[in-house]
Design a protein around this motif. Structure first.
Motif, PDB file in Angstrom:
ATOM      1  N   THR A 139       2.932  -2.738  -8.210  1.00 48.13           N
ATOM      2  CA  THR A 139       3.875  -3.332  -7.036  1.00 48.13           C
ATOM      3  C   THR A 139       3.484  -2.703  -6.129  1.00 48.13           C
ATOM      4  OG1 THR A 139       5.627  -3.774  -8.842  1.00 48.13           O
ATOM      5  CG2 THR A 139       6.111  -4.120  -6.329  1.00 48.13           C
ATOM      6  N   ALA A 140       3.478  -1.527  -5.740  1.00 53.18           N
ATOM      7  CA  ALA A 140       3.352  -0.764  -4.507  1.00 53.18           C
ATOM      8  C   ALA A 140       2.218  -1.290  -3.783  1.00 53.18           C
ATOM      9  CB  ALA A 140       3.603   0.780  -4.568  1.00 53.18           C
ATOM     10  N   GLU A 141       0.956  -1.030  -4.851  1.00 57.90           N
ATOM     11  CA  GLU A 141      -0.320  -1.150  -4.273  1.00 57.90           C
ATOM     12  C   GLU A 141      -0.566  -2.790  -3.950  1.00 57.90           C
ATOM     13  OE1 GLU A 141      -2.573   1.909  -7.286  1.00 57.90           O
ATOM     14  OE2 GLU A 141      -2.230  -0.221  -7.979  1.00 57.90           O
ATOM     15  N   VAL A 146      -3.893  -3.123  -0.984  1.00 56.04           N
ATOM     16  CA  VAL A 146      -4.910  -2.366  -1.565  1.00 56.04           C
ATOM     17  C   VAL A 146      -5.255  -2.848  -3.005  1.00 56.04           C
ATOM     18  CG1 VAL A 146      -4.658  -0.496  -0.067  1.00 56.04           C
ATOM     19  CG2 VAL A 146      -3.893  -0.355  -2.486  1.00 56.04           C
ATOM     20  N   ALA A 147      -4.735  -3.926  -3.590  1.00 61.37           N
ATOM     21  CA  ALA A 147      -4.645  -4.498  -5.001  1.00 61.37           C
ATOM     22  C   ALA A 147      -6.311  -4.818  -5.362  1.00 61.37           C
ATOM     23  CB  ALA A 147      -3.691  -5.586  -5.297  1.00 61.37           C
ATOM     24  N   VAL A 151      -8.565  -2.706  -8.309  1.00 60.53           N
ATOM     25  CA  VAL A 151      -9.071  -3.551  -9.308  1.00 60.53           C
ATOM     26  C   VAL A 151     -10.456  -3.560  -9.388  1.00 60.53           C
ATOM     27  CG1 VAL A 151      -9.078  -5.740 -10.519  1.00 60.53           C
ATOM     28  CG2 VAL A 151      -6.970  -4.759  -9.714  1.00 60.53           C
ATOM     29  N   ARG A 152     -10.973  -3.714  -8.207  1.00 55.58           N
ATOM     30  CA  ARG A 152     -12.508  -3.628  -8.102  1.00 55.58           C
ATOM     31  C   ARG A 152     -13.149  -2.279  -8.451  1.00 55.58           C
ATOM     32  NH1 ARG A 152     -16.096  -7.171  -5.079  1.00 55.58           N
ATOM     33  NH2 ARG A 152     -15.069  -9.127  -4.344  1.00 55.58           N
ATOM     34  N   ARG A 153     -12.483  -1.366  -8.305  1.00 53.51           N
ATOM     35  CA  ARG A 153     -12.804   0.054  -8.477  1.00 53.51           C
ATOM     36  C   ARG A 153     -12.721   0.405  -9.889  1.00 53.51           C
ATOM     37  NH1 ARG A 153      -8.461   3.428  -7.237  1.00 53.51           N
ATOM     38  NH2 ARG A 153      -8.129   3.656  -9.529  1.00 53.51           N
ATOM     39  N   GLN A 193      -7.034 -15.677  -7.429  1.00 55.74           N
ATOM     40  CA  GLN A 193      -7.508 -14.973  -6.516  1.00 55.74           C
ATOM     41  C   GLN A 193      -8.099 -13.553  -7.029  1.00 55.74           C
ATOM     42  OE1 GLN A 193      -4.562 -14.041  -3.359  1.00 55.74           O
ATOM     43  NE2 GLN A 193      -5.915 -12.912  -2.123  1.00 55.74           N
ATOM     44  N   MET A 194      -7.248 -12.930  -7.881  1.00 54.53           N
ATOM     45  CA  MET A 194      -7.796 -11.664  -8.431  1.00 54.53           C
ATOM     46  C   MET A 194      -8.990 -11.820  -9.578  1.00 54.53           C
ATOM     47  SD  MET A 194      -7.268  -8.441  -7.843  1.00 54.53           S
ATOM     48  CE  MET A 194      -5.821  -8.038  -7.366  1.00 54.53           C
TER      49      MET A 194
END
Length: 257
Positions: A139-141, A146-147, A151-153, A193-194
């Motif tokens: 939730t914080a991310e 920076v979500a 996730v990409r990382r 989106q994600m």
């Protein structure tokens, strides 16, 4: 989702059901499928606890269910002094096809780092199985913007610098941590989106054609009520189902609906 891709719906039973209860659930699921078969273009995997793998394998064979066996995790080493652990090779000997790697609960509760998850993915590939790589943001991310970067990382850490054909064989499960077990489901737009960002990252890692072959699941409080709309979202190719997979009727509705 591309027209030629078979969607994958996976049941993650987590730490639920002993082997007797597992057999009962498979029997109930088989009864539902006899009345309403799995439609073409859908694959189903069942991921019981380690103690029920052999039981579920036998039940799948006995009832001739059109589903495959999965596991919830594995160790990164093939053997050794790792008390209580289970290797990828042990799972492969039971004809396990898919192994979950990097689930948020193991990252949070057992301290699994991106490096450990990468090593587990390597072990899964080494034994000719396919990883279901879990990625997702807190939730914080999400609130701090920076979500997508997070996730990409996670995707790049586990699958970067691998042959393109191995990347193409992976399954990605996008599980927003703010939804898992919370009774909150991402909207189709959130998921699209994600999952689109994940597809783009896969394209950077292995090429557009290979990225198009990867199935991206959504996971996070998936129910029979929410599954239809989510499956219609762009770049969502199936589900990693938790609690709802413990209810034979609800899970069969997700699978066949």
């Amino acid at each position: 989702m591309g027209d030629q891709r078979v969607i994958l719906i996976s049941a993650n039973w987590k730490m639920h059901l002993n082997n007797v209860e597992a057999l009962s659930l498979v029997q109930q699921f088989a009864a539902h499928l006899s009345a309403s078969p799995i439609p073409p273009g859908r694959e189903v995997s069942i991921h019981p606890p380690f103690t029920s793998l052999a039981t579920v394998k036998a039940a799948i064979e006995t009832y001739r269910l059109p589903v495959v066996l999965g596991a919830q995790t594995c160790h990164f080493a093939d053997s050794g002094a790792y008390t209580g652990e289970v290797s990828a090779g042990m799972l492969a000997s039971l004809n396990v096809r898919y192994v979950i790697a990097g689930h948020s609960e193991l990252r949070a509760q057992c301290g699994e780092t991106d490096e450990v998850v990468r090593d587990k993915v390597s072990a899964i590939y080494r034994h000719a199985m396919r990883p279901i790589l879990c990625v997702g943001e807190t939730t914080a991310e999400r609130n701090s913007g920076v979500a997508e970067r997070k996730v990409r990382r996670q995707v790049a850490s586990a699958l970067g610098d691998r042959p393109a054909e191995l990347v193409a064989a992976a399954v990605i499960a996008y599980e927003p941590l703010w939804a898992i077990g919370a009774g909150v489901t991402a909207t189709p737009d959130d998921a699209a989106q994600m999952c689109t960002a994940i597809r783009n990252e896969l394209g950077n890692l292995a090429g557009v054609d290979e990225a198009a072959m990867v199935r991206i699941q959504y996971g996070g409080s998936v129910t029979a009520e929410s599954s239809g709309a989510l499956l219609g979202a762009e770049n969502v190719d199936g589900f990693l189902v938790g609690g709802a997979s413990l209810d034979a009727e609800q899970f069969s509705t997700i699978v066949t609906g």
